[in-house]
Design a protein around this motif. Structure first.
Motif, PDB file in Angstrom:
ATOM      1  N   TYR A 178       0.638  -1.226  -0.063  1.00 38.53           N
ATOM      2  CA  TYR A 178      -0.004   0.100  -0.071  1.00 38.53           C
ATOM      3  C   TYR A 178       0.837   1.262   0.001  1.00 38.53           C
ATOM      4  CZ  TYR A 178      -3.105  -3.784   1.563  1.00 38.53           C
ATOM      5  OH  TYR A 178      -3.805  -4.969   1.942  1.00 38.53           O
ATOM      6  N   ASP A 198       4.181   2.184  -6.913  1.00 34.72           N
ATOM      7  CA  ASP A 198       3.394   0.745  -7.469  1.00 34.72           C
ATOM      8  C   ASP A 198       2.280   0.520  -6.274  1.00 34.72           C
ATOM      9  OD1 ASP A 198       4.830   1.039  -9.861  1.00 34.72           O
ATOM     10  OD2 ASP A 198       6.364  -0.405  -8.667  1.00 34.72           O
ATOM     11  N   ALA A 199       1.767   1.292  -5.511  1.00 35.71           N
ATOM     12  CA  ALA A 199       0.923   1.010  -4.331  1.00 35.71           C
ATOM     13  C   ALA A 199      -0.404   0.691  -4.995  1.00 35.71           C
ATOM     14  CB  ALA A 199       0.742   2.125  -3.426  1.00 35.71           C
ATOM     15  N   ILE A 200      -1.139  -0.308  -4.195  1.00 36.71           N
ATOM     16  CA  ILE A 200      -2.358  -0.396  -4.471  1.00 36.71           C
ATOM     17  C   ILE A 200      -3.313   0.060  -3.353  1.00 36.71           C
ATOM     18  CG2 ILE A 200      -2.104  -2.073  -6.093  1.00 36.71           C
ATOM     19  CD1 ILE A 200      -2.726  -4.249  -3.748  1.00 36.71           C
ATOM     20  N   PRO A 253      -7.414  -5.134  -8.234  1.00 35.23           N
ATOM     21  CA  PRO A 253      -6.612  -4.244  -7.273  1.00 35.23           C
ATOM     22  C   PRO A 253      -7.225  -2.663  -7.867  1.00 35.23           C
ATOM     23  CG  PRO A 253      -4.945  -5.550  -7.886  1.00 35.23           C
ATOM     24  CD  PRO A 253      -6.189  -6.052  -8.603  1.00 35.23           C
ATOM     25  N   ARG A 311      -6.047   1.403  -7.806  1.00 34.06           N
ATOM     26  CA  ARG A 311      -4.801   2.155  -7.750  1.00 34.06           C
ATOM     27  C   ARG A 311      -5.041   3.600  -8.010  1.00 34.06           C
ATOM     28  NH1 ARG A 311      -3.603  -2.708 -10.910  1.00 34.06           N
ATOM     29  NH2 ARG A 311      -1.712  -3.754 -10.006  1.00 34.06           N
ATOM     30  N   ASP A 325      -7.528   5.634 -10.469  1.00 37.75           N
ATOM     31  CA  ASP A 325      -8.713   4.811 -10.896  1.00 37.75           C
ATOM     32  C   ASP A 325      -9.943   5.769 -10.599  1.00 37.75           C
ATOM     33  OD1 ASP A 325      -7.335   2.741 -11.771  1.00 37.75           O
ATOM     34  OD2 ASP A 325      -7.739   1.558  -9.938  1.00 37.75           O
TER      35      ASP A 325
END
Length: 337
Positions: free
Chosen positions: A65, A69-71, A122, A124, A127
């Motif tokens: 998180y 490249d966190a989701i 996921p 991100r 979005d």
């Protein structure tokens, strides 16, 4: 179906039912399958600040998180669809009509009972969130410890940039509290002329929902022990109790007993609304235990206006009625500042 939904508010206002005269279930069941929201748009795209705030509040340091490249944590699914303090502007007429009908019949209180989520991909930062919601089910009239009422289940299908991202199913109870019913009954029956009126029974604290995932915690409380789950694979402590480890996914766990020491990580003071069995104002704190996990509980032994972040507290157990105790935190000697 749509004609029923459009006509219900006026009908509900004329009916003047009470919980003692139940609504015909067919009128409620007619709402099943009706849209609660169509092509609704999340007020904000998925974003890093909200992810960070969520993780800090939950004590979740999962590296997935964080960084470029966190989701988003999957359990934030509903967060991106919430209306905030300004509320929703995209609810359907059917949703409002159903609630007007229940309110008009005396089921004016509401409590969330449970939710189910399914994650399809996921989310991100960046979005754009859209969603549809449907009134999936309305139960027959049920009698619960809180009062009589109807369970209403809505299902929300969430999309991210047009792709299916998850499903959120949310269930609430619209009910008439027992206290209100008791008051209505007392008013309907005149007291005997020669006897003094008796005091109404003290309202009872609402009971927690105890299931197979948290029964061990409440068994510990009954024995004046505060038990924390521990993953037997990665040894991570977790609270509240969950069926599996959020860090490694293992379903295997044991428990450790908390020492009882903690500090106030954050808190709120409840003034309104008043609710049976509660006596505002009172302080509710997010307590950081010495073991590193956090839990929500009442702060006692100190006036509500003297609670402070960082204040040391100690675990205590408070009997709230003849058969129920709760873990609370008492201000440690000299710690209230």
């Amino acid at each position: 179906m749509s004609e029923v939904a459009q006509e219900e508010p006026a009908t509900a206002a004329r009916t003047a039912r009470t919980p003692e005269t139940p609504l015909p279930y067919e009128r409620l069941k007619a709402f099943e399958g009706q849209p609660a929201a169509t092509a609704a748009v999340g007020k904000d795209p998925v974003n890093a600040p909200m992810i960070r705030h969520w993780c800090e509040a939950m004590g979740d340091a999962n590296p997935a998180y964080q960084g470029p490249d966190a989701i988003a944590p999957p359990t934030m699914l509903q967060a991106w669809t919430m209306g905030g303090l300004s509320g929703h502007t995209d609810r359907s007429g059917a949703f409002d009509a159903l609630f007007a009908l229940l309110d008009g019949a005396g089921y004016t209180s509401v409590v969330a009972t449970d939710c189910e989520q399914e994650y399809l991909r996921p989310l991100r930062p960046g979005d754009e969130i859209t969603f549809d919601a449907v009134i999936e089910a309305v139960s027959e009239r049920k009698t619960t410890k809180l009062g009589v009422g109807h369970f209403v289940t809505t299902r929300m299908d969430v999309r991210a940039d047009g792709e299916p991202a998850g499903t959120h199913r949310f269930r609430i109870l619209k009910y008439a509290p027992h206290a209100g019913q008791a008051s209505h009954a007392r008013e309907a029956q005149p007291a005997p002329a020669a006897s003094a009126p008796s005091a109404p029974p003290a309202p009872r604290r609402p009971r927690p929902v105890i299931n197979r995932d948290n029964a061990g915690f409440w068994a510990g409380v009954a024995g004046h022990r505060l038990l924390i789950q521990r993953c037997t694979e990665c040894r991570t402590l977790r609270f509240p109790w969950l069926p599996g480890c959020a860090r490694c996914g293992s379903p295997e766990w044991d428990t450790v007993e908390a020492s009882g020491a903690g500090t106030v990580f954050s808190y709120v003071v409840l003034h309104h609304p008043p609710f049976p069995a509660f006596d505002p104002p009172y302080a509710v704190g997010l307590i950081e235990l010495a073991e590193g996990v956090r839990m929500v509980s009442n702060i006692v032994g100190v006036p509500h206006d003297r609670v402070r972040i960082g204040m040391p507290v100690r675990l205590d157990f408070q009997r709230v009625d003849e058969e129920f105790e709760l873990p609370v935190f008492r201000a440690a000697a000299g710690g209230e500042g």
